[in-house]
Design a protein around this motif. Sequence first.
Motif, PDB file in Angstrom:
ATOM      1  N   ARG A   1     -12.631  -8.314   0.213  1.00  0.00           N
ATOM      2  CA  ARG A   1     -11.587  -8.165   1.245  1.00  0.00           C
ATOM      3  C   ARG A   1     -10.254  -8.570   0.603  1.00  0.00           C
ATOM      4  O   ARG A   1     -10.091  -9.714   0.164  1.00  0.00           O
ATOM      5  N   GLN A   2      -9.291  -7.626   0.587  1.00  0.00           N
ATOM      6  CA  GLN A   2      -8.101  -7.838  -0.215  1.00  0.00           C
ATOM      7  C   GLN A   2      -6.850  -7.273   0.450  1.00  0.00           C
ATOM      8  O   GLN A   2      -6.912  -6.543   1.434  1.00  0.00           O
ATOM      9  N   TYR A   3      -5.684  -7.618  -0.155  1.00  0.00           N
ATOM     10  CA  TYR A   3      -4.415  -7.022   0.236  1.00  0.00           C
ATOM     11  C   TYR A   3      -4.279  -5.657  -0.445  1.00  0.00           C
ATOM     12  O   TYR A   3      -4.758  -5.450  -1.559  1.00  0.00           O
ATOM     13  N   ASP A   4      -3.559  -4.746   0.199  1.00  0.00           N
ATOM     14  CA  ASP A   4      -3.348  -3.430  -0.393  1.00  0.00           C
ATOM     15  C   ASP A   4      -2.095  -3.445  -1.277  1.00  0.00           C
ATOM     16  O   ASP A   4      -1.269  -4.362  -1.198  1.00  0.00           O
ATOM     17  N   PRO A   5      -1.907  -2.452  -2.149  1.00  0.00           N
ATOM     18  CA  PRO A   5      -0.762  -2.434  -3.063  1.00  0.00           C
ATOM     19  C   PRO A   5       0.609  -2.412  -2.386  1.00  0.00           C
ATOM     20  O   PRO A   5       1.594  -2.833  -3.008  1.00  0.00           O
ATOM     21  N   LEU A   6       0.716  -1.949  -1.151  1.00  0.00           N
ATOM     22  CA  LEU A   6       1.994  -2.030  -0.449  1.00  0.00           C
ATOM     23  C   LEU A   6       2.433  -3.485  -0.299  1.00  0.00           C
ATOM     24  O   LEU A   6       3.619  -3.810  -0.385  1.00  0.00           O
ATOM     25  N   ILE A   7       1.470  -4.366  -0.054  1.00  0.00           N
ATOM     26  CA  ILE A   7       1.781  -5.791   0.067  1.00  0.00           C
ATOM     27  C   ILE A   7       2.260  -6.329  -1.277  1.00  0.00           C
ATOM     28  O   ILE A   7       3.208  -7.119  -1.360  1.00  0.00           O
ATOM     29  N   ASP A   8       1.620  -5.901  -2.350  1.00  0.00           N
ATOM     30  CA  ASP A   8       1.967  -6.402  -3.674  1.00  0.00           C
ATOM     31  C   ASP A   8       3.348  -5.927  -4.125  1.00  0.00           C
ATOM     32  O   ASP A   8       4.107  -6.698  -4.726  1.00  0.00           O
ATOM     33  N   PHE A   9       3.679  -4.665  -3.837  1.00  0.00           N
ATOM     34  CA  PHE A   9       4.857  -4.065  -4.462  1.00  0.00           C
ATOM     35  C   PHE A   9       6.028  -3.789  -3.523  1.00  0.00           C
ATOM     36  O   PHE A   9       7.147  -3.594  -4.003  1.00  0.00           O
TER      37      PHE A   9
END
Length: 409
Positions: free
Chosen positions: A126-134
């Motif tokens: 269960r993780q954050y998606d790349p929109l959250i990262d970038f």
Amino acid sequence: MLRRQAALGAFAAFLSVPVYAQSSVTLYGIIDIGLSYTNSAQTSVVRGTPQGGSQFALTDAHATGLSGSRWGLRGSEDLGGGLNAIFVLENGFLANTGALAQGGAEFGRQAFVGLSNPFGRVTLGRQYDPLIDFVQPFAASGSWAGYMGAHPDDLDNLTNTNRINNAVKITTAKFGGFSAGALYSFGGVPGSTTQNQIWALGAGYTGGSFAFGAGYLNARDPNVSFYGNTPNKGTATANNIGSAGSSTSPQSYPVYAGYASAKTLEILGAGASYTLGSAVFSLAATNTRFDHLGSASGPNPLGYSGNAVFTSYDFNVRYNVTPSLLLGSGFDYTHRNSVKGDDGAKYLQLDLAADYLLSKRTDVYLLTVLQRALGTDSLGQRAVASIAGFSPSATDKQIGVRLGIRHKF
């Protein structure tokens, strides 16, 4: 001679003892709690008209503050040759009651394991998606305004309302300031490889005073896969996004709750920032689409068809008056197209913040958000203001204020 043989035997025994790689486990967390006020909070809906009034409440920051309360375990084991095994287990909780957050999930914020090396990492869970990262770091909510500074009802998920289950994620290290990431979530439906699947991409650059990031997310059957992935959510027959309220309960997520029947959710976002002395100027823009309304992915009581498309623009600036005092100000404009012949909707929002560090681990802050809604919202009513984390307003205007204290450990 005997002594020599004994010495050689002892040395050989020493070499045969297994050498264990270095490993570490870190306990960490945040407690963020404060007093929140709004001039208009819904309590019920009577004959289609929202009812409500002002409200004071002691609340955890997961819905209205800078950082939702949490505790977590982060670990790493050196496997040799630059390869490491890594894991994160992160639990969200409500400091004002002690209850689990994220719909009652034990590790609802994050729960993953994977491998990393100097080139990047691969993780599963269960993780954050790349929109959250970038993209999130360029929005006011991802920098200094907290959850209540999100775009209306956090419609583009830039403030982590929803995590991704059953996900495989690849994230590169930074090379010349550039990095990238990709995520795929398995739908797990027998006989259909695309039902309930989610995939996302993102990339970013940081160099000197300038930073940039962009990302894209595509969720099939989002009412189940994206909005229905916590223990308190139902199936495709229930609206897992929000509700139209009743004579005994307020509405929830009126900005987009009416679009639970979308077959696909698409979120495209980009952001940039420039640092000038003690000030950081940022811009974030997102396009959120609820496509193919009327599918079997969720209920559709208003008979919607076609696509509902939201566009948000977020301009914000933060300024360090001193190393201990940060001030922030931002403006967000959100627009939705016409759906089923309505007049669309617009949301105007002003965010203000002051954050003072008492120490490296403890700070106090004051947040203020003002929002105005225009047009018709997803529930087919005159649009009401809906600051993220607060009960929606009973009118087209809403003010939210929070005085909080945050401690990190």
